[in-house]
Design an enzyme around this catalytic site. Structure first.
Site, PDB file in Angstrom:
ATOM      1  N   ARG A  89      16.169 -27.574   5.649  1.00 60.65           N
ATOM      2  CA  ARG A  89      15.798 -26.714   6.778  1.00 60.65           C
ATOM      3  C   ARG A  89      16.900 -25.708   7.083  1.00 60.65           C
ATOM      4  NH1 ARG A  89      10.776 -27.052   6.636  1.00 60.65           N
ATOM      5  NH2 ARG A  89      10.681 -26.073   8.697  1.00 60.65           N
ATOM      6  N   ARG A 136      26.561 -16.195  20.076  1.00 57.29           N
ATOM      7  CA  ARG A 136      25.289 -15.867  19.426  1.00 57.29           C
ATOM      8  C   ARG A 136      24.251 -16.929  19.737  1.00 57.29           C
ATOM      9  NH1 ARG A 136      23.535 -17.110  13.761  1.00 57.29           N
ATOM     10  NH2 ARG A 136      22.014 -15.480  14.146  1.00 57.29           N
ATOM     11  N   ARG A 138       0.803  -1.230   0.000  1.00 57.09           N
ATOM     12  CA  ARG A 138       0.000   0.000   0.000  1.00 57.09           C
ATOM     13  C   ARG A 138       0.836   1.280   0.000  1.00 57.09           C
ATOM     14  NH1 ARG A 138      -5.448   0.818   1.087  1.00 57.09           N
ATOM     15  NH2 ARG A 138      -6.011   2.796   2.072  1.00 57.09           N
ATOM     16  N   ASP A 180      18.391 -22.080   5.187  1.00 55.68           N
ATOM     17  CA  ASP A 180      18.254 -21.203   4.032  1.00 55.68           C
ATOM     18  C   ASP A 180      19.570 -20.974   3.295  1.00 55.68           C
ATOM     19  OD1 ASP A 180      19.279 -19.722   6.136  1.00 55.68           O
ATOM     20  OD2 ASP A 180      18.039 -17.943   5.784  1.00 55.68           O
ATOM     21  N   SER A 184     -14.940  12.627   4.113  1.00 60.24           N
ATOM     22  CA  SER A 184     -15.784  11.790   4.959  1.00 60.24           C
ATOM     23  C   SER A 184     -16.910  11.213   4.112  1.00 60.24           C
ATOM     24  CB  SER A 184     -16.367  12.610   6.121  1.00 60.24           C
ATOM     25  OG  SER A 184     -17.403  11.895   6.777  1.00 60.24           O
ATOM     26  N   SER A 241      17.038 -14.216  14.760  1.00 60.66           N
ATOM     27  CA  SER A 241      16.815 -14.269  13.319  1.00 60.66           C
ATOM     28  C   SER A 241      15.393 -13.895  12.911  1.00 60.66           C
ATOM     29  CB  SER A 241      17.143 -15.673  12.799  1.00 60.66           C
ATOM     30  OG  SER A 241      16.908 -15.752  11.417  1.00 60.66           O
ATOM     31  N   GLN A 253      29.779 -14.945  16.306  1.00 54.86           N
ATOM     32  CA  GLN A 253      29.349 -15.482  15.013  1.00 54.86           C
ATOM     33  C   GLN A 253      28.678 -14.389  14.194  1.00 54.86           C
ATOM     34  OE1 GLN A 253      25.996 -18.610  14.117  1.00 54.86           O
ATOM     35  NE2 GLN A 253      27.921 -19.725  14.424  1.00 54.86           N
ATOM     36  N   HIS A 312       0.654  24.976  26.340  1.00 52.41           N
ATOM     37  CA  HIS A 312      -0.424  24.194  26.948  1.00 52.41           C
ATOM     38  C   HIS A 312      -1.654  24.158  26.039  1.00 52.41           C
ATOM     39  CE1 HIS A 312       1.980  24.696  30.644  1.00 52.41           C
ATOM     40  NE2 HIS A 312       2.061  25.965  30.271  1.00 52.41           N
ATOM     41  N   THR A 323      30.920 -19.149   7.132  1.00 55.87           N
ATOM     42  CA  THR A 323      29.751 -19.582   7.894  1.00 55.87           C
ATOM     43  C   THR A 323      28.535 -18.842   7.369  1.00 55.87           C
ATOM     44  OG1 THR A 323      28.875 -19.880  10.129  1.00 55.87           O
ATOM     45  CG2 THR A 323      30.018 -17.805   9.678  1.00 55.87           C
ATOM     46  N   SER A 324      27.344 -19.273   7.790  1.00 57.11           N
ATOM     47  CA  SER A 324      26.115 -18.669   7.257  1.00 57.11           C
ATOM     48  C   SER A 324      26.089 -17.159   7.457  1.00 57.11           C
ATOM     49  CB  SER A 324      24.890 -19.292   7.939  1.00 57.11           C
ATOM     50  OG  SER A 324      24.811 -20.666   7.662  1.00 57.11           O
TER      51      SER A 324
END
Length: 482
Positions: free
Chosen positions: A83, A327, A18, A85, A287, A332, A239, A157, A109-110
């Site tokens: 399992r 970590r 949107r 990514d 409106s 994640s 990590q 105010h 590493t990932s």
């Protein structure tokens, strides 16, 4: 259901569907994310090759030729099986790069692709936001300059107070936004690259690859950092890079949200007084039930989204506080939501605020009427001083003004009439010596102090200079689709 597209059969975030700009939506897209992963694997392979590892030109070329053609269906299927990514995309990349397959993700590493890509997205997100914020500041600065000496009622105010000017009030908004500009720029410049650090940040895997050569490991880190467009990497990480970095990034966005909420709340209050209005399209409906209404829906949208932006900062604060030792993975899923949503929301409110500030409408006659309604009360001290200068007694004059003021206040509050204090002063023979001075005593411009001069100096010294780096990006106008 016939005629229904799949996109209407599941939830879509309105931040993207949107509101958000195409560039910010792309910045956090899967396409950007996973092509960046592939680029990072290419950077790593190039640097490892340059430093002597047995990687061939053919392997690097093959990876480069497939950097963009991602088979998302295959990656999704691999992730269902594995399992994981990152490994799903390693396998998908390897499928189209059989020659390079053995060296993709070598030693990494990932978090090499995950965290470094996040840092790239944060950096690029700031690069999208900063010119947008600059344009808002530019439009408001032009507005402040135009109305620098337009007197208007001040409010403390939310009660009428000493006069200020329309332009000076805009400078209060500008001051907050200039602070936000400095904060966003600092957060962007403070970002570093995670770099090439290994599983717990010790670079052990790369030290093994380079047979104990510490200098080559450091050079590998430096080369990859440079290829990714960063000047520095974090010298120490676990990590992951410290999640305090996310806190710093989202804090400045939340602070921006607070600024925008205050500005748009002020605009909504002034719209109620009919002194200022946001742009209203020719065929816009305020409106469904009350056709005469001109609701400040853009400012309301900004306030609504700014609240969300301010709330999001609690996520990285809590995440940073619960990262155990080197970590834990409970960061994640939260970061997949909080990081993109913060930048998307900031992007939307800046685009909307630019649209507002490009078309703010001021109604000087309404403002003047409100001033006339209140100014006689505010001018009483000036009237007393004028009478004293004309030979009157200060205490006698004060009592006269007190009585007449209370009579005029009763007309306003109890009868709903206009403030007739000036007429009462003019009708009282006691004030005959200063009747000729009343027009000058009641000139609104004598009540605004140094507001115009403050506007001029503020714009010159503190606003225009921060816009200089963005001069070439000032001509973009915002047309809101919704």
């Amino acid at each position: 259901m016939e005629g229904s597209g799949d996109e209407f059969m599941k939830y879509r975030s309105p931040l993207v569907s949107r509101y958000a700009s195409k560039e910010m939506a792309y910045n956090f897209s899967d396409r950007k994310k996973f092509t960046t992963w592939r680029k990072l694997w290419i950077y790593l392979a190039k640097a490892e090759k340059a430093l002597g590892l047995p990687i061939t030109d053919a392997q690097v070329s093959e990876m480069e030729s497939h950097a963009e053609d991602i088979d998302f269906d295959m990656a999704a299927e691999e992730e269902r099986k594995l399992r994981h990514d990152v490994m799903a995309h390693v396998h998908t990349f390897a499928h189209c790069c059989p020659i390079a397959a053995p060296i993709i993700h070598l030693g990494a590493t990932s978090c090499y692709v995950g965290d470094n890509t996040d840092l790239i997205m944060l950096r690029d997100g700031f690069d999208i936001l900063l010119p947008k914020l600059a344009r808002v500041i530019d439009r408001l600065a032009n507005f402040a300059e135009k109305y620098a000496d337009q007197p208007t009622l001040g409010f403390t105010h939310y009660q009428p107070a000493q006069l200020t000017t329309v332009g000076k009030r805009a400078c209060l908004w500008l001051q907050d936004l200039v602070m936000d500009m400095r904060n966003l720029h600092r957060a962007r410049e403070d970002l570093r690259f995670r770099g090439v650090k290994g599983t717990t940040g010790t670079q052990a895997s790369f030290l093994q690859l380079f047979q104990g050569d510490h200098e080559k490991v450091e050079e590998l880190d430096r080369m990859v950092t440079e290829m990714a467009g960063f000047k520095k990497s974090y010298l120490v990480t676990g990590q992951t890079y410290s999640r305090k970095v996310d806190v710093d990034s989202l804090c400045v966005l939340a602070s921006l949200g607070a600024s925008v909420h205050k500005i748009c709340t002020d605009i909504r209050l002034l719209a109620n007084l009919k002194e200022i209005e946001e742009p209203f399209e020719k065929e816009q409906i305020g409106s469904s039930a009350m056709p005469y209404k001109r609701n400040p829906m853009r400012a309301e949208r900004c306030c609504s989204l700014a609240r969300h932006l301010m709330a999001l900062v609690s996520d990285p604060l809590q995440t940073a506080s619960v990262q155990w030792l080197e970590r834990t993975l409970d960061d994640s899923a939260n970061r997949r939501i909080s990081l993109p949503e913060s930048f998307l929301t900031a992007d939307i409110i800046l685009s909307t605020l630019q649209n507002i500030t490009e078309g703010l409408v001021v109604y000087p006659k309404v403002i003047e009427r409100h001033i006339r309604h209140e100014l006689p009360f505010m001018a009483t001290e000036n009237i007393i001083m004028a009478m004293v200068k004309a030979g009157g007694n200060r205490q006698d004059c004060h009592e006269k003004i007190r009585v007449l003021s209370q009579q005029a206040a009763a007309v306003v509050k109890q009868e709903g009439g206009d403030n007739d204090l000036l007429a009462r002063v003019q009708a009282d023979p006691y004030f005959t010596p200063i009747l000729g001075q009343l027009d000058s005593v009641l000139d609104p411009k004598t009540f605004i102090g140094r507001a115009p001069q403050q506007v001029t100096r503020f714009l010159s010294e503190e606003v225009r200079p921060v816009l200089e780096p963005y001069k070439c990006k000032m001509d973009v106008k915002i047309e809101l689709e919704l």
